[in-house]
Design an enzyme around this catalytic site. Structure first.
Site, PDB file in Angstrom:
ATOM      1  N   LYS A 126      -4.950  -9.561  -7.041  1.00  0.00           N
ATOM      2  CA  LYS A 126      -6.134  -9.812  -6.212  1.00  0.00           C
ATOM      3  C   LYS A 126      -7.315  -8.953  -6.680  1.00  0.00           C
ATOM      4  CE  LYS A 126      -6.502  -7.951  -2.081  1.00  0.00           C
ATOM      5  NZ  LYS A 126      -6.448  -7.551  -0.665  1.00  0.00           N
ATOM      6  N   LYS A 131       0.821  -1.214   0.000  1.00  0.00           N
ATOM      7  CA  LYS A 131       0.000   0.000   0.000  1.00  0.00           C
ATOM      8  C   LYS A 131       0.850   1.258   0.000  1.00  0.00           C
ATOM      9  CE  LYS A 131      -4.470  -1.404   1.876  1.00  0.00           C
ATOM     10  NZ  LYS A 131      -5.517  -1.086   2.861  1.00  0.00           N
ATOM     11  N   LYS A 175     -11.503  -3.814  -4.124  1.00  0.00           N
ATOM     12  CA  LYS A 175     -12.381  -2.662  -4.299  1.00  0.00           C
ATOM     13  C   LYS A 175     -11.595  -1.408  -4.666  1.00  0.00           C
ATOM     14  CE  LYS A 175     -13.125  -3.100   0.637  1.00  0.00           C
ATOM     15  NZ  LYS A 175     -14.090  -3.721   1.493  1.00  0.00           N
TER      16      LYS A 175
HETATM   17  P1  AMP Z   1     -11.054  -5.793   2.937  1.00  0.00           P
HETATM   18  O1  AMP Z   1     -12.014  -5.501   1.852  1.00  0.00           O
HETATM   19  O2  AMP Z   1      -9.632  -5.622   2.513  1.00  0.00           O
HETATM   20  O3  AMP Z   1     -11.383  -5.153   4.238  1.00  0.00           O
HETATM   21  O4  AMP Z   1     -11.200  -7.365   3.195  1.00  0.00           O
HETATM   22  C1  AMP Z   1     -12.245  -7.915   3.968  1.00  0.00           C
HETATM   23  C2  AMP Z   1     -12.214  -9.421   3.933  1.00  0.00           C
HETATM   24  O5  AMP Z   1     -12.397  -9.897   2.589  1.00  0.00           O
HETATM   25  C3  AMP Z   1     -10.880 -10.031   4.400  1.00  0.00           C
HETATM   26  O6  AMP Z   1     -11.157 -11.222   5.101  1.00  0.00           O
HETATM   27  C4  AMP Z   1     -10.167 -10.325   3.119  1.00  0.00           C
HETATM   28  O7  AMP Z   1      -9.236 -11.365   3.251  1.00  0.00           O
HETATM   29  C5  AMP Z   1     -11.324 -10.728   2.224  1.00  0.00           C
HETATM   30  N1  AMP Z   1     -10.985 -10.458   0.817  1.00  0.00           N
HETATM   31  C6  AMP Z   1     -10.794  -9.247   0.237  1.00  0.00           C
HETATM   32  N2  AMP Z   1     -10.487  -9.369  -1.069  1.00  0.00           N
HETATM   33  C7  AMP Z   1     -10.488 -10.714  -1.326  1.00  0.00           C
HETATM   34  C8  AMP Z   1     -10.242 -11.499  -2.489  1.00  0.00           C
HETATM   35  N3  AMP Z   1      -9.947 -10.938  -3.665  1.00  0.00           N
HETATM   36  N4  AMP Z   1     -10.335 -12.848  -2.386  1.00  0.00           N
HETATM   37  C9  AMP Z   1     -10.662 -13.439  -1.195  1.00  0.00           C
HETATM   38  N5  AMP Z   1     -10.894 -12.751  -0.069  1.00  0.00           N
HETATM   39  C10 AMP Z   1     -10.816 -11.399  -0.110  1.00  0.00           C
END
Ligand code: AMP
Ligand code: TRP
Length: 348
Positions: free
Chosen positions: A207, A124, A210
């Site tokens: 990955k 990041k 968002k």
């Molecule tokens: P975040 O949106 O970064 O706060 O992620 C929230 C949850 O979603 C966490 O448990 C991440 O590991 C999971 N997550 C986010 N992006 C992915 C992805 N592309 N594949 C699988 N899990 C994801």
């Protein structure tokens, strides 16, 4: 010198905690890697606490109005996906001050060296590490506080959070050692299912996120059926038919990703999907995947839209969740202050 008495081992009852940042819309990656599993844990009857981590979100700039909207929308997404606010505790982090308080204590437990090794920070911050917020660096210590303020034992997450959970374990162990207590559990990551790492639809080595500038790279939980279908049909692939074993997908990240998504959405293993679609061209597989994705996601999207028409009701639900969360975390953090040696004599 007398040694501290050997800590007795209190029982840590199974308790699930997880969080998602309301820093934009939820994606298919969040759904398959996290939300879908959150619902399964709730339905298994384990105590489940789910948090919209708005304080983590502001480690990078968030427009206030958008943050508020994204927090409500994420709460609506949780409920639409099957989180029942009567059975699970659902709330936003900033309403429970125990997170920030324990976060500070953990800033004093975690070591600079540990934090410097966090790959998410390095990704990041990139070349810009002098100019990112101090909060972005301290992010994993606050995450450990989220979990340990509830003495949670199991944390369902996607693959990308594994290193942060290892740090949470290190913090718990160091705190227990430093103070000669057996106060915090050493948490277990729960990283399971066919899609623990959903990849971008444009690049199978990145990955799905968002924060990716290309909207075509992801499926948002707010996308309508037509958009979902188009994004899947346009997803990057190679020109080979699907092989008959998983081994054949080794050097085909885009194909592998679509197979994993199909498996996770249909509750099959990737190997079962290979058996059903061995030899199929993407001209056949993509429309099947698009239909499956629409069938699974459209009801969630429609329910989210319905819930978003009543933001006051969403605020009420997460407010109630926050009160229930506070009732668990407050006494735990008060005990931490006592262990650390802080005087607590304020007249109330
Ligand atoms: P975040 O949106 O970064 O706060 O992620 C929230 C949850 O979603 C966490 O448990 C991440 O590991 C999971 N997550 C986010 N992006 C992915 C992805 N592309 N594949 C699988 N899990 C994801
Ligand atoms: N860091 C997590 C992510 O970006 C979000 C998060 C914050 C979290 N606190 C947590 C996840 C506690 C699990 C437990 O995905």
């Amino acid at each position: 010198m007398s040694l501290a008495p050997a800590p007795t081992a209190p029982q840590f009852p199974a308790r699930i905690f997880s969080g998602i940042q309301p820093s934009g819309g939820l994606t298919l990656g969040n759904y398959l890697g996290a939300l879908k599993r959150f619902v399964q844990k709730q339905d298994e009857g384990i105590e489940t606490i789910y948090c919209l981590v708005d304080m983590h979100a502001i480690t990078v700039w968030q427009d206030p109005a958008k943050l508020r909207h994204a927090t409500r929308e994420a709460a609506a997404g949780f409920i639409a996906a099957g989180i029942d606010p009567a059975r699970s505790i659902l709330f936003n982090q900033s309403q429970v001050t125990a997170h920030a308080e324990l976060g500070w204590i953990f800033n004093c437990v975690a070591r600079m060296g540990w934090m410097s090794r966090m790959t998410q920070f390095k990704d990041k911050a990139g070349k810009n590490s002098e100019n990112v917020s101090l909060g972005l660096f301290a992010y994993p210590a606050l995450m450990a506080a989220d979990i340990l303020a509830y003495k949670a034992t199991h944390v369902p997450v996607g693959e990308d959070q594994k290193q942060h959970l290892e740090l949470c374990r290190d913090i718990a162990i160091k705190f227990n050692n430093d103070y000669g207590v057996n106060f915090f559990p050493v948490v277990e990551p729960v990283i399971e299912g066919a899609a623990t790492r959903v990849m971008s639809l444009r690049d199978g080595t990145m990955k799905m996120s968002k924060s990716d500038p290309s909207d075509q790279s992801r499926i948002n939980l707010t996308d309508d059926a037509d958009t979902i279908s188009k994004k899947i049909r346009k997803a990057k692939t190679d020109s080979e038919p699907l092989p008959d074993t998983l081994d054949g997908l080794k050097d085909r990240p885009e194909a592998r990703n679509l197979v994993n998504i199909y498996a996770a959405l249909s509750d099959m293993t990737a190997a079962q999907v290979m058996t059903d679609y061995a030899g199929a061209q993407f001209g056949t597989f993509k429309p099947a995947l698009a239909d499956l994705a629409v069938a699974k996601l459209e009801p969630i999207t429609l329910e989210m839209t319905r819930l978003m028409q009543d933001p006051a009701e969403i605020d009420r639900i997460i407010g109630q969740g926050a009160a229930r969360a506070d009732a668990i975390a407050r006494p735990i953090v008060d005990e931490v202050y006592d262990i650390v040696g802080m005087i607590r004599s304020r007249v109330v």
